[in-house]
Write a protein that holds these residues in place. Structure first.
Motif, PDB file in Angstrom:
ATOM      1  N   LEU A 255       8.035 -13.177   1.381  1.00 46.90           N
ATOM      2  CA  LEU A 255       7.893 -11.717   1.365  1.00 46.90           C
ATOM      3  C   LEU A 255       6.831 -11.134   0.413  1.00 46.90           C
ATOM      4  CD1 LEU A 255       9.388  -8.696   1.999  1.00 46.90           C
ATOM      5  CD2 LEU A 255      10.633  -9.081   0.095  1.00 46.90           C
ATOM      6  N   SER A 256       5.877 -10.562   1.068  1.00 47.06           N
ATOM      7  CA  SER A 256       4.826 -10.122   0.163  1.00 47.06           C
ATOM      8  C   SER A 256       4.807  -8.751  -0.150  1.00 47.06           C
ATOM      9  CB  SER A 256       3.399 -10.095   1.373  1.00 47.06           C
ATOM     10  OG  SER A 256       2.281  -9.900   0.551  1.00 47.06           O
ATOM     11  N   ILE A 257       4.718  -8.375  -1.459  1.00 54.11           N
ATOM     12  CA  ILE A 257       4.730  -7.172  -1.944  1.00 54.11           C
ATOM     13  C   ILE A 257       3.473  -7.158  -2.837  1.00 54.11           C
ATOM     14  CG2 ILE A 257       6.017  -5.583  -3.530  1.00 54.11           C
ATOM     15  CD1 ILE A 257       8.723  -7.465  -3.101  1.00 54.11           C
ATOM     16  N   LEU A 258       2.745  -6.130  -2.212  1.00 60.88           N
ATOM     17  CA  LEU A 258       1.345  -5.906  -3.054  1.00 60.88           C
ATOM     18  C   LEU A 258       0.578  -4.676  -2.564  1.00 60.88           C
ATOM     19  CD1 LEU A 258      -1.364  -8.091  -0.976  1.00 60.88           C
ATOM     20  CD2 LEU A 258       0.748  -7.444   0.098  1.00 60.88           C
ATOM     21  N   GLY A 259      -0.458  -4.325  -3.370  1.00 62.14           N
ATOM     22  CA  GLY A 259      -1.240  -3.306  -3.097  1.00 62.14           C
ATOM     23  C   GLY A 259      -0.576  -1.994  -3.445  1.00 62.14           C
ATOM     24  N   ASN A 260       0.933  -1.974  -3.852  1.00 63.33           N
ATOM     25  CA  ASN A 260       1.377  -0.670  -4.162  1.00 63.33           C
ATOM     26  C   ASN A 260       1.370   0.026  -5.549  1.00 63.33           C
ATOM     27  OD1 ASN A 260       3.562  -0.954  -1.981  1.00 63.33           O
ATOM     28  ND2 ASN A 260       3.684  -2.904  -3.025  1.00 63.33           N
ATOM     29  N   ASP A 261       1.283   1.277  -5.635  1.00 61.71           N
ATOM     30  CA  ASP A 261       1.206   1.970  -6.716  1.00 61.71           C
ATOM     31  C   ASP A 261       2.486   2.486  -7.050  1.00 61.71           C
ATOM     32  OD1 ASP A 261       0.962   4.468  -8.514  1.00 61.71           O
ATOM     33  OD2 ASP A 261      -1.330   4.160  -8.206  1.00 61.71           O
ATOM     34  N   ALA A 262       3.293   2.322  -8.422  1.00 59.65           N
ATOM     35  CA  ALA A 262       4.436   2.788  -8.858  1.00 59.65           C
ATOM     36  C   ALA A 262       4.276   3.283 -10.264  1.00 59.65           C
ATOM     37  CB  ALA A 262       5.501   1.488  -8.885  1.00 59.65           C
ATOM     38  N   ARG A 263       4.997   4.459 -10.514  1.00 59.72           N
ATOM     39  CA  ARG A 263       5.121   4.692 -11.935  1.00 59.72           C
ATOM     40  C   ARG A 263       6.416   5.668 -12.020  1.00 59.72           C
ATOM     41  NH1 ARG A 263       0.316   6.015 -12.913  1.00 59.72           N
ATOM     42  NH2 ARG A 263      -0.558   4.688 -11.125  1.00 59.72           N
TER      43      ARG A 263
ATOM     44  N   ASN B 249       0.965  -1.164   0.078  1.00 58.77           N
ATOM     45  CA  ASN B 249      -0.014   0.001  -0.096  1.00 58.77           C
ATOM     46  C   ASN B 249       0.680   1.317   0.009  1.00 58.77           C
ATOM     47  OD1 ASN B 249      -2.113  -1.738   0.142  1.00 58.77           O
ATOM     48  ND2 ASN B 249      -2.395  -1.511   2.184  1.00 58.77           N
ATOM     49  N   ASN B 250       1.936   1.454  -0.523  1.00 59.14           N
ATOM     50  CA  ASN B 250       2.783   2.468  -0.970  1.00 59.14           C
ATOM     51  C   ASN B 250       2.679   3.119  -2.202  1.00 59.14           C
ATOM     52  OD1 ASN B 250       4.594   1.938   1.845  1.00 59.14           O
ATOM     53  ND2 ASN B 250       4.809   0.078   0.697  1.00 59.14           N
ATOM     54  N   ARG B 251       2.948   4.265  -2.211  1.00 65.32           N
ATOM     55  CA  ARG B 251       3.103   4.914  -3.611  1.00 65.32           C
ATOM     56  C   ARG B 251       4.394   5.402  -3.846  1.00 65.32           C
ATOM     57  NH1 ARG B 251      -0.802   9.973  -3.783  1.00 65.32           N
ATOM     58  NH2 ARG B 251       0.306  10.335  -1.578  1.00 65.32           N
ATOM     59  N   PHE B 252       4.913   4.881  -5.099  1.00 63.31           N
ATOM     60  CA  PHE B 252       6.258   5.387  -5.481  1.00 63.31           C
ATOM     61  C   PHE B 252       6.139   6.190  -6.749  1.00 63.31           C
ATOM     62  CE2 PHE B 252       6.348   1.057  -3.469  1.00 63.31           C
ATOM     63  CZ  PHE B 252       7.464   1.179  -2.733  1.00 63.31           C
ATOM     64  N   VAL B 253       7.149   7.045  -7.092  1.00 59.97           N
ATOM     65  CA  VAL B 253       7.489   7.668  -8.418  1.00 59.97           C
ATOM     66  C   VAL B 253       8.878   7.809  -8.407  1.00 59.97           C
ATOM     67  CG1 VAL B 253       7.211   9.796  -9.364  1.00 59.97           C
ATOM     68  CG2 VAL B 253       5.357   9.354  -7.983  1.00 59.97           C
ATOM     69  N   GLN B 254       9.402   7.429  -9.455  1.00 59.07           N
ATOM     70  CA  GLN B 254      10.785   7.521  -9.870  1.00 59.07           C
ATOM     71  C   GLN B 254      11.057   8.544 -10.737  1.00 59.07           C
ATOM     72  OE1 GLN B 254      13.001   5.002 -12.764  1.00 59.07           O
ATOM     73  NE2 GLN B 254      13.450   3.623 -10.918  1.00 59.07           N
TER      74      GLN B 254
END
Length: 327
Positions: free
Chosen positions: A282-290, A252-257
C-alpha cells in the motif's frame, strides 16, 4: 462553497482504475434536451420523453441503459433503481438539488441495478431514523460519481458489499456529513463496503460532523489529489480509515486536522478492525498533512494494525506528526 476546481491539486496518475474514470459523464446542454419537453424536469434522453417523477423516468429505462437529464430545481423526490444502467445528469451542474427526501428510509438514490452514473447533482439534508440517511445508497453494481455535492446529511455515500464492483468518485465535494448519534455506530462522509475497487480523485472533504471522512472496506483503493479539511470538523475521527486493510495508493492529498476530534490519534488508519485484505505494498506518498493553526498535539500520520509491509514514501508533515506508528 469552494469549488473543487479551485483547489491547487496535482493531476493523479490514472493507475489501475484509469479505465473507469472515463465513465464520468459530462453535463448536457439544457436547450437541446428540453426542446420538446420544457415543463417536465426529468427527460429520458434516448426517447425525449419527459416525466414529473424521477421514479417514473427510472422505471421507463427498466433493464436497459439510459440517461435521465435533470433540469435545474429543488426536488423533494427520490428513486429506487432495481435494474439496468442509469445515468443521472444535471443539465447545469450544481443546480439540480435533491433536498431531504429518501426512499426506503435510506437515500435519495437507492441503486441496485447493474450500474449507475451520477453527474452534477446536489444532495442535501438527508436524515432517517437509523442515522444512515445518504445522498446515494449503493446496494449492487458499479457506480461513477462526477462533479456532485453532498452536504448537511447523515452520510454522503453508503454502500453494501460487492467484491467484484468498482466505485469511482471524481471532482466532488462532501461537506458537514457524518454522525455518531445512532446506537449502531457512526455514519461517515463516505462509507464503502467490501467492494473490489474504490477510486477517489480531485475531491474535497470538509467540516465533518462525526465519524470518518472516508471509510472503505474495498480490497483496492486509490485516493489521490484530494483535500481533507478538518479545521472546522466536529467530533470527527480519521481522515481515511481502511478498517480491513487494502492495497493501492494514497497520494498527493492535502490533510488538515482540526481541534474538535473524537479521535485524533492518526490521520490514516490501516486494518484497525480486521485483516481481511492484504496491505502489502500500500503506497502512501506525496501527501501534505498538518494540524490546523493553533492546534498543538502529537499524532501519527499513518497508524497500522496489519503488520504488513506498507510502502510509506516521502510525505510533507507538519509539526506534531509522526510519519508512522505500529499498533
Amino acid at each position: 462553497m469552494e469549488s473543487v476546481d479551485q483547489l491547487t491539486l496535482r493531476r493523479p496518475s490514472l493507475g489501475w482504475l484509469g479505465l473507469f474514470a472515463a465513465l464520468a459523464v459530462a453535463a448536457i446542454p439544457a436547450a437541446a434536451l428540453f426542446a420538446q419537453e420544457r415543463v417536465r424536469p426529468f427527460i429520458v434522453t434516448e426517447t425525449g420523453r419527459g416525466f414529473e417523477s424521477l421514479q417514473l423516468a427510472v422505471n421507463t429505462i427498466g433493464e436497459g441503459r439510459g440517461t435521465i437529464a435533470i433540469a435545474p430545481g429543488t426536488y423533494a423526490q427520490c428513486a429506487v433503481q432495481t435494474a439496468g444502467v442509469v445515468s443521472y445528469v444535471a443539465t447545469e451542474p450544481g443546480t439540480a438539488i435533491f433536498d431531504g427526501k429518501t426512499c426506503e428510509g435510506k437515500a435519495a438514490l437507492v441503486l441496485r441495478g447493474r450500474g449507475a452514473e451520477v453527474s452534477g447533482l446536489v444532495f442535501q439534508d438527508m436524515r432517517v431514523p437509523d442515522f444512515n440517511g445518504a445522498g446515494i445508497r449503493l446496494e449492487s453494481g458499479n457506480l461513477t460519481v462526477a462533479q456532485s455535492w453532498f452536504r448537511d446529511s447523515q452520510q454522503g455515500i453508503l454502500t453494501a458489499t460487492n467484491p467484484g464492483g468498482v466505485i469511482v468518485i471524481d471532482r466532488s465535494t462532501f461537506s458537514r456529513l457524518g454522525t455518531c448519534e445512532g446506537s449502531g455506530g457512526c455514519a461517515h462522509s463516505i462509507y464503502i463496503g467490501d467492494y473490489g475497487q474504490l477510486r477517489v480523485t480531485r475531491s474535497r472533504f470538509e467540516e465533518g460532523r462525526g465519524g470518518h471522512y472516508v471509510k472503505s472496506r474495498a480490497a483496492k483503493v486509490e485516493i489521490a489529489s484530494s483535500s481533507f479539511d478538518d479545521s472546522r470538523g466536529q467530533a470527527t475521527n480519521y481522515m481515511i480509515d481502511l478498517p480491513d486493510g487494502a492495497v493501492g495508493q494514497i497520494s498527493n492529498n492535502r490533510f488538515v486536522q482540526g481541534r474538535d476530534k473524537e479521535n485524533y490519534s492518526a490521520f490514516i488508519a490501516v486494518g484497525a478492525e480486521n485483516h481481511a485484505h492484504s496491505s502489502v505494498g500500500l503506497s502512501i506518498l506525496g501527501n501534505d498533512a498538518r494540524l490546523a493553526p493553533g492546534v498543538e498535539r502529537s499524532t501519527a500520520f499513518v497508524a497500522d494494525w496489519t503488520g504488513d509491509e506498507l510502502a510509506l514514501g516521502q510525505n510533507k508533515l507538519g509539526v506534531g506528526l509522526k510519519p508512522f506508528e505500529k499498533r
